[in-house]
Scaffold this active site. Structure first.
Site, mmCIF file in Angstrom:
data_model
loop_
_atom_site.group_PDB
_atom_site.id
_atom_site.type_symbol
_atom_site.label_atom_id
_atom_site.label_comp_id
_atom_site.label_asym_id
_atom_site.label_seq_id
_atom_site.Cartn_x
_atom_site.Cartn_y
_atom_site.Cartn_z
ATOM 1 N N ASP A 71 0.946 -1.114 -0.098
ATOM 2 C CA ASP A 71 -0.138 -0.023 0.017
ATOM 3 C C ASP A 71 0.954 1.224 0.171
ATOM 4 O O ASP A 71 2.190 1.235 -0.136
ATOM 5 C CB ASP A 71 -1.097 0.017 1.218
ATOM 6 C CG ASP A 71 -0.232 0.138 2.466
ATOM 7 O OD1 ASP A 71 0.850 0.507 2.605
ATOM 8 O OD2 ASP A 71 -0.708 -0.137 3.445
ATOM 9 N N SER A 72 0.388 2.385 -0.074
ATOM 10 C CA SER A 72 0.994 3.416 -0.299
ATOM 11 C C SER A 72 1.462 4.310 1.168
ATOM 12 O O SER A 72 2.270 5.318 1.292
ATOM 13 C CB SER A 72 0.217 4.629 -0.949
ATOM 14 O OG SER A 72 -0.536 5.167 -0.240
ATOM 15 N N GLY B 182 -0.723 5.792 2.797
ATOM 16 C CA GLY B 182 -1.784 6.757 3.093
ATOM 17 C C GLY B 182 -2.657 6.289 4.140
ATOM 18 O O GLY B 182 -2.666 7.105 5.126
ATOM 19 N N PHE B 183 -3.297 5.217 4.187
ATOM 20 C CA PHE B 183 -4.263 4.804 5.025
ATOM 21 C C PHE B 183 -3.588 4.944 6.527
ATOM 22 O O PHE B 183 -4.227 5.188 7.591
ATOM 23 C CB PHE B 183 -4.968 3.267 4.756
ATOM 24 C CG PHE B 183 -5.756 2.795 5.572
ATOM 25 C CD1 PHE B 183 -7.068 3.414 5.756
ATOM 26 C CD2 PHE B 183 -5.495 1.755 6.771
ATOM 27 C CE1 PHE B 183 -8.079 2.957 6.761
ATOM 28 C CE2 PHE B 183 -6.204 1.500 7.602
ATOM 29 C CZ PHE B 183 -7.454 2.076 7.669
ATOM 30 N N ASP C 38 -2.620 8.262 -1.361
ATOM 31 C CA ASP C 38 -3.869 9.085 -1.384
ATOM 32 C C ASP C 38 -4.200 9.418 -0.155
ATOM 33 O O ASP C 38 -3.500 9.120 0.924
ATOM 34 C CB ASP C 38 -4.688 7.946 -2.110
ATOM 35 C CG ASP C 38 -5.142 6.785 -1.100
ATOM 36 O OD1 ASP C 38 -4.066 6.322 -0.377
ATOM 37 O OD2 ASP C 38 -6.044 6.155 -1.030
ATOM 38 N N ASP D 212 -7.909 -7.176 0.392
ATOM 39 C CA ASP D 212 -7.055 -7.478 1.540
ATOM 40 C C ASP D 212 -7.756 -7.218 2.593
ATOM 41 O O ASP D 212 -8.803 -6.181 2.534
ATOM 42 C CB ASP D 212 -5.689 -6.661 1.137
ATOM 43 C CG ASP D 212 -5.807 -5.069 1.797
ATOM 44 O OD1 ASP D 212 -6.595 -4.515 0.907
ATOM 45 O OD2 ASP D 212 -5.580 -4.886 3.077
ATOM 46 N N CYS E 66 -12.354 -29.642 7.505
ATOM 47 C CA CYS E 66 -11.573 -28.618 7.388
ATOM 48 C C CYS E 66 -10.164 -29.235 7.115
ATOM 49 O O CYS E 66 -9.832 -30.139 7.842
ATOM 50 C CB CYS E 66 -11.480 -27.446 8.201
ATOM 51 S SG CYS E 66 -10.163 -26.389 7.736
ATOM 52 N N CYS F 1 -7.290 -27.831 7.025
ATOM 53 C CA CYS F 1 -6.062 -27.076 7.511
ATOM 54 C C CYS F 1 -5.344 -27.700 8.495
ATOM 55 O O CYS F 1 -5.774 -28.833 8.979
ATOM 56 C CB CYS F 1 -6.472 -25.755 7.948
ATOM 57 S SG CYS F 1 -6.900 -25.719 9.706
ATOM 58 N N CYS G 142 -6.928 -27.871 11.784
ATOM 59 C CA CYS G 142 -8.150 -29.081 12.022
ATOM 60 C C CYS G 142 -7.645 -30.365 11.815
ATOM 61 O O CYS G 142 -8.225 -31.440 12.430
ATOM 62 C CB CYS G 142 -9.290 -28.564 11.166
ATOM 63 S SG CYS G 142 -10.146 -26.995 11.446
ATOM 64 N N HIS H 149 -5.787 -21.543 10.445
ATOM 65 C CA HIS H 149 -7.207 -22.066 10.215
ATOM 66 C C HIS H 149 -7.882 -20.796 9.518
ATOM 67 O O HIS H 149 -8.605 -20.957 8.482
ATOM 68 C CB HIS H 149 -8.162 -22.266 11.222
ATOM 69 C CG HIS H 149 -9.357 -22.580 11.008
ATOM 70 N ND1 HIS H 149 -9.824 -23.554 10.366
ATOM 71 C CD2 HIS H 149 -10.400 -21.772 11.123
ATOM 72 C CE1 HIS H 149 -11.036 -23.630 10.190
ATOM 73 N NE2 HIS H 149 -11.451 -22.475 10.523
#
Lengths: 370, 370
Positions: free
Chosen positions: B91-92, B94-95, B145, B264, B302, B304, B307, B333
């Site tokens: 990401d940049s 910004g957030f 941004d 994401d 499951c 994974c 599990c 999981h």
């Protein structure tokens, strides 16, 4: 039932093989990683296996308080609960009651203490300690003992040792079935004659193995070694010998030299979580700023996952950022170091070259620093 | 350079394939696990690979502050630094500047802020954000941004959006080389006309992909969906579309339905560390006392690691004991759940059965509860 056979000797050092009642083989001398709360902190059981661990230690005191021994039994026992199918030794809880619990009171009948988790009151008799370990289903159970503090008067050491022997008798009597081996614990503080008297009394009771307790509890290193030096030759030849809660790589080497077969210690795992890493040329502290741009692994040539994949700079970054992966990668490396050290020791004893190996070990270790 | 091809369509949903300049293929729609500080918290890169992750997200803001972008560049770039050889989107920053940093001030030139780690002062221009991402060496870089907060006046939303467009131009101009794709970020808060005006302006500049920013920042779910409903059909067909920071399993399903290709979110990893686990029949909170003696896995069937090997009772114990392994097993999981969800979605879109799959998904999810 616990088979044990010494397959090679080199001086006092022994190369042995231990087979549990469930059929798991443990090559000795062995180091047992500590899995206090049904987990060796940060590692999966598969990682432990691939590190070559054959036996781990579980803490009775912790598991009794949480999640509870009856719960573990209902869920199929400790092996199944934590998905670890090699061997498990449980301590008796004695050491933790004396080091962690609040307001303990030792009586002839047992020990009264308050939980370090929620302050709840508990009373553990030797019989209770054995019952908890039976419920956990470990392969090797330890007698409930009083961990003698250091320093202590000779009188107190003797009183405490005698009580430990009486408790050992009660532990032996309360044993049920053949699936779990029981080890006696030799107490007597730094007084060699008390240690020998204790061992003699324990041998009369008869155990599958003999442990040396309350060493490395604050006494000078030379004192620990001189107690071992006197006591070790008296330990029965045909039974495994376990030095509890010890120690540094150097301690393991000296323990083996004096004839010890089994060791456990939180040092490799705890140090890992504090960023202190073992290498054959000494220890290093990963947060040290000199590693900030260091693209080398912790130890060049080390075959552990951490060293094969990551740089010191990355490990330093993870550690400073308090990332969970830091503790795990450091633990993998430190346990690899300890388990590989023991494998090297076994090879040296088997080859009859332990003394020259030991000399090299010290030369290499003194070569580095943090 | 970033190849992208839509290989199948089902309604507005797209099944695509993205190939990075380094030759890594990413099948879309895709979920990108968040690896904020050069690690997806608690997991090794090998675990991420075996979970089937093909692209992860790195946070420019965090990596810029620690360990520093130039350091990462000296150590061979982010892929090498963290030993992850599939794709990385950064990401940049910004957030994070808007959500984590202290005393920030937005100026036309850039943003002034104080580090949340040590209070040090920083000024990030759009050009700086691109340079940092170039040093990190991610496969996809994001334009710098302003993350528009919610709620906000239309006037501020427009002012902020126009600035984001001017910054996007500067980001585009400061780009060097072809190894790193750059995505533009559509802002405009909940105002559909502003969103469309922003997109139009960004398309005039021209980017390898288009992201939708500042959704799921507090607005009602219906508002988010109605903005997407209006905006998504305008996003260029031939370029990947990325909905930033979103979201729940339901959000992913709705995003795909509206034509989104990339997602994401910290939700699977953060929830895991809080004991909140995803299953196809709803979520569960592992510390719930009803799991104390539960020998079932988190979700029956499951596949994974967690599990396949461990019971809810064991996971509850680890979580209550704050054992490091808890966070890791839970994370394994939850990420497995998210990545499998996306694989199922891709299969459904490819088979032209997305709508009936979606109906089943909601029926199953409403079947369970915590």
């Amino acid at each position: 039932m616990l088979e044990f056979r010494v397959v090679a000797r080199d001086g006092r050092a022994r190369r042995g093989r231990l087979v549990t009642a469930r059929g798991v083989t443990v090559e000795t001398p062995v180091f047992m990683p500590v899995g206090t709360q049904a987990t060796v902190k940060s590692l999966s059981p598969d990682e432990l296996e691939s590190l070559g661990a054959s036996i781990i230690l579980g803490n009775t005191y912790h598991l009794y308080l949480r999640p509870g021994a009856e719960r573990v039994a209902r869920l199929g026992g400790l092996h199944r609960f934590m998905a670890w199918h090699r061997a498990i030794l449980t301590d008796s809880g004695g050491f933790q009651v004396f080091s962690l619990a609040r307001t303990r009171a030792v009586e002839e009948e047992g020990v009264r203490f308050q939980s370090h988790i929620d302050g709840s009151s508990h009373f553990i008799r030797p019989e209770t300690a054995m019952e908890i370990q039976r419920l956990l289903g470990s392969d090797i159970a330890m007698c409930f003992d009083e961990c003698t503090p250091y320093p202590v008067t000779r009188d107190y050491a003797e009183e405490s040792m005698r009580r430990t022997v009486r408790w050992a008798e009660r532990c032996r009597r309360s044993r049920t079935g053949d699936h779990q081996a029981v080890f006696g614990i030799v107490q007597g503080s730094v007084f060699a004659d008390l240690r020998k008297a204790c061992l003699e009394a324990l041998q009369e009771i008869g155990f599958e193995g003999y442990a040396v307790g309350s060493l490395s509890v604050g006494e000078p290193k030379e004192t620990m070694l001189s107690v071992l030096e006197e006591l070790a030759p008296c330990l029965p030849e045909e039974r495994p010998r376990y030095l509890m809660g010890v120690g540094t790589p150097e301690d393991l080497v000296e323990g083996v030299r004096l004839g010890i077969d089994m060791f456990d210690c939180v040092m490799p795992t705890r140090n890992a979580r504090n960023g202190a890493l073992f290498t054959s040329s000494g220890n290093l502290q990963i947060k040290n700023s000199r590693f900030a741009d260091d693209s080398e692994p912790i130890e060049r040539g080390c075959t552990c996952y951490t060293c094969r994949r990551f740089s010191r700079a990355y490990l330093r970054h993870l550690f400073l950022a308090r990332e969970l992966l830091a503790y795990r990668l450091n633990t993998l490396h430190n346990l690899h170091y300890y388990l590989k050290l023991m494998a090297d020791i076994r090879n040296a004893v088997e080859a009859g070259s332990f003394e020259s190996w030991r000399k090299d070990f010290y030369e290499r270790r003194s070569g580095g620093s943090s």
